[in-house]
Design a protein around this motif. Structure first.
Motif, short mmCIF file in Angstrom:
data_model
loop_
_atom_site.label_atom_id
_atom_site.label_comp_id
_atom_site.label_asym_id
_atom_site.label_seq_id
_atom_site.Cartn_x
_atom_site.Cartn_y
_atom_site.Cartn_z
N LEU A 1 22.60 24.06 -43.82
CA LEU A 1 22.84 24.42 -45.04
C LEU A 1 23.05 23.16 -46.15
CD1 LEU A 1 23.45 27.36 -46.61
CD2 LEU A 1 26.04 26.71 -46.42
N PRO A 2 22.16 23.04 -46.80
CA PRO A 2 22.18 21.96 -47.89
C PRO A 2 23.55 21.82 -48.53
CG PRO A 2 20.44 23.41 -48.33
CD PRO A 2 21.09 24.10 -47.27
N LEU A 3 24.08 20.52 -48.84
CA LEU A 3 25.21 20.35 -49.29
C LEU A 3 25.17 20.63 -50.78
CD1 LEU A 3 28.40 19.23 -49.49
CD2 LEU A 3 27.19 16.89 -49.84
N GLU A 4 24.10 20.57 -51.64
CA GLU A 4 23.87 20.62 -53.00
C GLU A 4 23.92 22.08 -53.28
OE1 GLU A 4 21.75 19.07 -51.05
OE2 GLU A 4 22.60 17.21 -51.22
N ARG A 5 24.55 22.43 -54.14
CA ARG A 5 24.55 23.89 -54.73
C ARG A 5 25.09 25.15 -53.99
NH1 ARG A 5 23.41 24.23 -59.10
NH2 ARG A 5 22.72 26.42 -59.41
N ARG A 6 26.26 24.46 -53.30
CA ARG A 6 26.87 25.57 -52.44
C ARG A 6 27.94 26.25 -53.43
NH1 ARG A 6 28.81 22.43 -46.85
NH2 ARG A 6 26.93 22.17 -45.97
N MET A 7 27.73 27.63 -53.57
CA MET A 7 28.69 28.27 -54.36
C MET A 7 29.22 29.36 -53.35
SD MET A 7 27.90 27.50 -57.50
CE MET A 7 26.67 26.54 -58.43
N PHE A 8 30.58 29.06 -53.32
CA PHE A 8 31.58 29.83 -52.70
C PHE A 8 32.09 30.97 -53.26
CE2 PHE A 8 31.45 25.83 -50.59
CZ PHE A 8 31.49 26.02 -49.44
N PHE A 9 31.90 32.19 -52.59
CA PHE A 9 32.08 33.47 -53.30
C PHE A 9 33.25 33.85 -52.55
CE2 PHE A 9 30.58 38.08 -53.64
CZ PHE A 9 31.36 38.27 -55.01
N TYR A 10 34.42 33.93 -53.31
CA TYR A 10 35.81 34.63 -52.60
C TYR A 10 36.44 35.75 -53.30
CZ TYR A 10 39.74 33.93 -49.20
OH TYR A 10 40.64 34.17 -48.25
N PRO A 11 35.80 36.81 -53.45
CA PRO A 11 36.42 37.89 -54.06
C PRO A 11 37.43 38.38 -53.57
CG PRO A 11 34.41 38.72 -53.05
CD PRO A 11 34.68 37.37 -52.27
N GLY A 12 37.85 40.05 -54.23
CA GLY A 12 38.81 40.74 -53.97
C GLY A 12 40.14 40.21 -53.70
N ALA B 1 37.03 22.70 -51.58
CA ALA B 1 36.51 21.79 -52.49
C ALA B 1 35.99 20.59 -51.60
CB ALA B 1 37.57 21.22 -53.21
N GLY B 2 36.13 20.40 -50.67
CA GLY B 2 35.84 19.33 -49.73
C GLY B 2 34.44 19.85 -48.93
N GLN B 3 33.78 21.01 -49.15
CA GLN B 3 32.92 21.60 -48.62
C GLN B 3 31.47 21.51 -49.48
OE1 GLN B 3 32.02 22.49 -45.38
NE2 GLN B 3 34.10 21.84 -44.75
N MET B 4 31.89 21.04 -50.76
CA MET B 4 30.71 21.01 -51.64
C MET B 4 30.88 19.75 -52.55
SD MET B 4 32.62 23.57 -54.67
CE MET B 4 33.66 24.51 -53.57
N ASP B 5 29.74 19.61 -53.16
CA ASP B 5 29.55 18.57 -54.23
C ASP B 5 29.74 18.86 -55.49
OD1 ASP B 5 27.29 19.27 -54.78
OD2 ASP B 5 26.21 17.56 -53.93
N ALA B 6 29.67 18.09 -56.57
CA ALA B 6 29.83 18.45 -57.90
C ALA B 6 28.81 19.41 -58.33
CB ALA B 6 29.88 17.17 -58.78
N THR B 7 27.72 19.62 -57.68
CA THR B 7 26.58 20.69 -57.93
C THR B 7 27.11 22.13 -57.52
OG1 THR B 7 25.26 20.48 -55.90
CG2 THR B 7 24.85 19.11 -57.98
N GLY B 8 28.16 22.25 -56.65
CA GLY B 8 28.45 23.50 -56.20
C GLY B 8 29.62 24.06 -57.15
N GLY B 9 30.23 25.01 -56.38
CA GLY B 9 31.25 25.79 -57.19
C GLY B 9 31.88 26.82 -56.58
#
Ligand code: AVI
Length: 332
Positions: free
Chosen positions: A154-165, A184-192
């Motif tokens: 899974l590329p490190l770039e552009r990882r968007m974590f979705f934690y709803p509910g 936060a440690g699982q993404m870089d500045a391009t993620g969210g």
């Protein structure tokens, strides 16, 4: 990732090592003066289905309120997420929320569905893949609250974590801060991180949401005992236990308990023998907390965990909030 669904099971309730660890955890919780059982035991296949039913109850407002916020702000959220991102769905359950977003045009390049209940996840993901074959999909059977291990592919770039509910509410605030730091440690500045959070509100609304008239939340709570019996060979008599749920205003949390209807002995196996605890009538086992936040309180938590560029959307009654935040510091 390939065009087929890949399923990785990194958590196995039935492996001997895991079983021994779970038994120790069960014993530690049950032998405290104020007994407790970890909320992860809610989520066997039946528990996951009961939770899905909860989300449809008139009293349980979080799911439909969060969905309405998404409906209202989808174009802006789509713009923020951009293109060619991976969506990592934490605690995906039926994958219904992600599926709804995909059908509304919020399309990731890759979808990683993470859930502790791998059997439930397998079926959900297969159905979704049939509907949306163009998205790369992967399932991870994992207790991500313990440790979040994402596959190297899974590329490190552009990882968007979705934690709803508002599942974040099932951690205490210090645990939530530590968990968000790990994210936060699982993404870089391009993620969210796109995260749903239930807000502090009137006690009567909260009490009803966790003690519905139909008794589905009661069944969800009591099913935890059935699951513990099945997994760890305990001997809870389900009928001896009553569902109790209330909003504790001082601690801004819903508490769920199971209360003994009469004096009962409960036993479960140890390495060599069985351990026992007596519960007097009225004694309780604490099964879950569900913390509620103020918008400012949760924003502080996100900043303390290393997130920045924080945005928030809410509904007209300000009952629920959706936050988006980027990782603000260097990767830990
Ligand atoms: C999964 N979690 C966010 C739910 C909640 O509202 O805390 C679990 C739940 N427990 C009872 N009803 C729903």
């Amino acid at each position: 990732m390939t065009s087929e669904i890949k399923l990785l099971q990194l958590f196995d309730w039935d492996s001997p090592g895991e079983k021994a660890r779970l038994r120790e955890e069960l014993a530690a919780g049950l032998l405290q003066p104020q007994a407790s059982i970890a909320p992860k035991f809610f989520y066997d296949a039946l528990g996951s289905r009961l939770f899905e039913a909860i989300t449809e109850l008139p009293e349980y407002y979080p799911t439909r309120t969060e969905a309405a916020i998404f409906d209202e702000h989808l174009p802006e959220i789509r713009r923020i997420l951009g293109a060619d991102f991976s969506l990592v769905d934490l605690g995906c359950g039926s994958c219904a929320k992600a599926g709804k977003l995909f059908h509304a045009g919020l399309l990731p390049a890759r979808y990683v569905a993470v859930d502790i209940s791998v059997d439930f996840l397998r079926d959900s993901l297969q159905n979704l893949k049939r509907e949306l074959p163009a998205i790369d999909m992967m399932g991870l059977g994992l207790d991500f609250t313990d440790e979040l291990r994402l596959p190297d592919e899974l590329p490190l770039e552009r990882r968007m974590f979705f934690y709803p509910g508002s599942s974040i509410g099932n951690f205490s605030p210090p645990e939530a801060r530590a968990f968000l730091k790990r994210l936060a440690g699982q993404m870089d500045a391009t993620g969210g991180l796109l995260i749903g959070v239930d807000l502090i509100k009137d006690k009567a609304v909260l009490d009803a949401a966790y003690d519905d008239a139909l008794g589905v939340t009661a069944a969800f709570n009591r099913n935890l005992l059935r699951h513990v019996n099945a997994r760890l060979d305990a001997d809870f008599a389900i009928g001896d236990w009553r569902h109790v749920a209330f909003y504790n205003e001082a601690d801004a949390r819903i508490e769920m308990h199971l209360e003994a209807r009469r004096g009962v002995d409960v036993s479960w196996p140890d390495d060599t023998t069985r351990r026992t605890r007596h519960f007097a009538a009225g004694e309780r086992i604490h099964t879950e907390n569900s913390y509620k936040y103020s918008p400012a309180g949760f924003e502080t938590l996100l900043s303390e965990a290393g997130f920045t560029d924080i945005r928030m959307w809410t509904d007209p009654r300000a009952w629920f909030a959706l936050f988006f935040a980027r990782q603000g510091s260097t990767r830990t």
